[in-house]
Design an enzyme around this catalytic site. Structure first.
Site, PDB file in Angstrom:
ATOM      1  CG  MET A  51       9.775   6.501   5.212  1.00  0.00           C
ATOM      2  SD  MET A  51       9.946   5.451   3.762  1.00  0.00           S
ATOM      3  CE  MET A  51      11.547   4.724   4.110  1.00  0.00           C
ATOM      4  CG  LEU A  67      10.042   7.782  -2.042  1.00  0.00           C
ATOM      5  CD1 LEU A  67       8.725   7.383  -1.385  1.00  0.00           C
ATOM      6  CD2 LEU A  67      10.184   7.032  -3.367  1.00  0.00           C
ATOM      7  CG  LEU A  73      13.179   4.224  -0.041  1.00  0.00           C
ATOM      8  CD1 LEU A  73      13.011   3.150   1.035  1.00  0.00           C
ATOM      9  CD2 LEU A  73      12.072   5.257   0.073  1.00  0.00           C
ATOM     10  NE  ARG A 140      15.317  10.182   4.716  1.00  0.00           N
ATOM     11  CZ  ARG A 140      15.768  11.007   3.771  1.00  0.00           C
ATOM     12  NH1 ARG A 140      15.155  12.147   3.547  1.00  0.00           N
ATOM     13  NH2 ARG A 140      16.826  10.677   3.068  1.00  0.00           N
ATOM     14  CE1 TYR A 141      12.628  10.065   1.400  1.00  0.00           C
ATOM     15  CE2 TYR A 141      11.129   8.397   2.204  1.00  0.00           C
ATOM     16  CZ  TYR A 141      12.390   8.774   1.813  1.00  0.00           C
ATOM     17  OH  TYR A 141      13.408   7.866   1.817  1.00  0.00           O
ATOM     18  CG  HIS A 255       6.766  -1.998   2.189  1.00  0.00           C
ATOM     19  ND1 HIS A 255       7.820  -2.221   1.326  1.00  0.00           N
ATOM     20  CD2 HIS A 255       6.000  -1.038   1.622  1.00  0.00           C
ATOM     21  CE1 HIS A 255       7.691  -1.424   0.278  1.00  0.00           C
ATOM     22  NE2 HIS A 255       6.602  -0.694   0.429  1.00  0.00           N
ATOM     23  CG  ASP A 332      -5.827   2.703   8.455  1.00  0.00           C
ATOM     24  OD1 ASP A 332      -5.451   1.597   8.024  1.00  0.00           O
ATOM     25  OD2 ASP A 332      -6.884   2.866   9.100  1.00  0.00           O
ATOM     26  CD  GLU A 335       2.559   1.737   2.309  1.00  0.00           C
ATOM     27  OE1 GLU A 335       1.847   2.609   2.838  1.00  0.00           O
ATOM     28  OE2 GLU A 335       3.782   1.869   2.159  1.00  0.00           O
ATOM     29  CD  GLU A 339       0.281  -2.908  -1.619  1.00  0.00           C
ATOM     30  OE1 GLU A 339       0.884  -3.884  -2.084  1.00  0.00           O
ATOM     31  OE2 GLU A 339       0.837  -1.996  -0.982  1.00  0.00           O
TER      32      GLU A 339
END
Length: 412
Positions: A51, A67, A73, A140-141, A255, A332, A335, A339
């Site tokens: 992504m 996104l 998604l 993807r984004y 995730h 990395d 997330e 996070e």
């Protein structure tokens, strides 16, 4: 996923000014080794799918806009094209602050390009019959977007009447329709647009000079992947005192997914569990462990338990030696660096005993695993896994059906 969806959707809260941790500063100062490639003919294109993530703070807005426009998604119903831009615009300042806190952008492109290029160098040696192997990354984004990568491949001599073989290699070891499925749907869309016939009829298997595609769509228990995770876990466990080391609780974090997706039949939970089982078998089950999930969004039921809550509840029970393992990520990104490091660990109050295993990033063991997996695939003569052709029992997406049909029918 390259973006933590909870960052984009959950209620806004003030963000304190956060300096990168010592570990992050060390990473940001590290230099990714240069990679060289030979230039003999088109050979085989190796296309890493992910992504992606914004490389700079200024790219965050466009990243979020793409996104929230993806109904695969984040389904927002008939008002997707109206609601999506509103949400992305509202969330941009907060997400920009988070990327600023980890150094000004996501490192996922740098690591993805490094991993793919290094893998191709090894492939040129161990699979000379399919060489040269040319590395590509298709996000993807974020840049490089799938469309741009496909155009680059055409410019490099693949397809466009010249044929050639390409392997779409997902960098999500565990398959989900929300990640690998979405990326493959996007790749199929641009394949039809850029190599389709004028009348719009679907193309065949490459006999007309189009690119012949095959897919590595999942690899949750590949021995090399398992070994790379296990070695990183063993290395981090050495930071705990010997008399406490075998009592450290291993918290595998992946995730999360909405339960509506899980109940539709998505294979992701089972494949994540397969990875965890294989890693624990390699470690001889020396430590207790649990599988938890991060990044829950909104009030709807999600796959749990949540990583942050799990850490809080174990600490409340007196279990303060906890080791977080990002088991569904291969490098990395937001997330792990924000996070897990800044929120879960930073806010736990026990940063000395709650630690995170290093991500795979430039691990030679992991990169060799990628090369071995790719070689096995190239020699197999199959276009994709048997699982790839099977839709979720509750799937209603016609695009998903067409995409799966296309990739499963390719002759390699």
């Amino acid at each position: 996923m390259a973006l933590r969806l909870s960052s984009a959707l959950r209620p806004l809260r003030p963000l304190a000014t956060t300096k990168p941790s010592t570990q992050q500063v060390r990473w940001l100062a590290a230099h990714v080794p240069p990679v060289t490639q030979n230039s003999r003919g088109p050979g085989t294109a190796m296309v890493f799918l992910n992504m992606g993530g914004p490389g700079t703070v200024d790219e965050v807005g466009d990243f979020l806009s793409r996104l929230f426009s993806d109904a695969d998604l984040i389904p927002l119903g008939r008002l997707q094209n109206y609601v999506g831009p509103l949400i992305s615009k509202r969330r941009t300042p907060k997400i920009q602050a988070q990327y600023q806190a980890i150094g000004g952008g996501s490192p996922i492109r740098k690591w993805s390009e490094h991993q793919c290029e290094e893998m191709c160098k090894i492939l040129d040696e161990i699979s000379p019959e399919t060489a040269p192997h040319k590395p590509y990354v298709a996000f993807r984004y974020a840049n490089p977007l799938t469309e741009d990568t496909y155009r680059r491949m055409l410019a490099d001599g693949f397809g466009g009447g010249r044929g050639g073989r390409a392997v779409a290699f997902t960098q999500y070891p565990q398959y989900s329709c929300s990640t690998t499925g979405s990326s493959l749907n996007e790749l199929w869309k641009w394949r039809q647009r850029l190599e389709g016939k004028a009348e719009g009829t679907p193309l065949g298997d490459g006999a007309d000079g189009t690119i012949r595609w095959s897919v590595i769509d999942r690899w949750p228990a590949h021995p090399g992947l398992v070994e790379a995770f296990a070695q990183n876990i063993e290395a981090k466990l050495q930071e705990y005192p010997e008399d406490r080391r075998d009592k450290v609780v291993l918290l595998f974090s992946a995730h999360s997914l909405p339960m509506s997706v899980v109940n539709r039949g998505d294979p992701y939970p089972a494949e994540v569990a397969a990875t965890v089982h294989a890693v624990m078998h390699r470690l001889s089950h020396t430590n207790p462990w649990r599988l938890c999930y991060q990044s829950q969004v909104g009030p709807q039921p999600w796959l749990g338990p949540q990583t942050s809550t799990t850490v809080e509840e174990y600490i409340a029970k007196g279990q303060k030696d906890l080791l977080l393992i990002p088991i569904a990520f291969t490098s990395d990104h937001i997330e792990t660096l924000f996070e897990l490091d800044e929120e879960v660990i930073g806010e736990s109050g026990h940063a000395e005993t709650v630690k995170r295993v290093d991500s795979l990033n430039g691990s030679p063991v992991f990169i060799r695993a990628l090369a071995d997996l790719a070689r096995e695939h190239l020699k197999s003569g199959v276009s994709c896994s048997v699982q790839m052709g099977l839709r979720c029992p509750g799937c209603k997406s016609q695009r998903c059906a067409e995409s799966k049909k296309f990739f499963a029918s390719q002759r390699v």
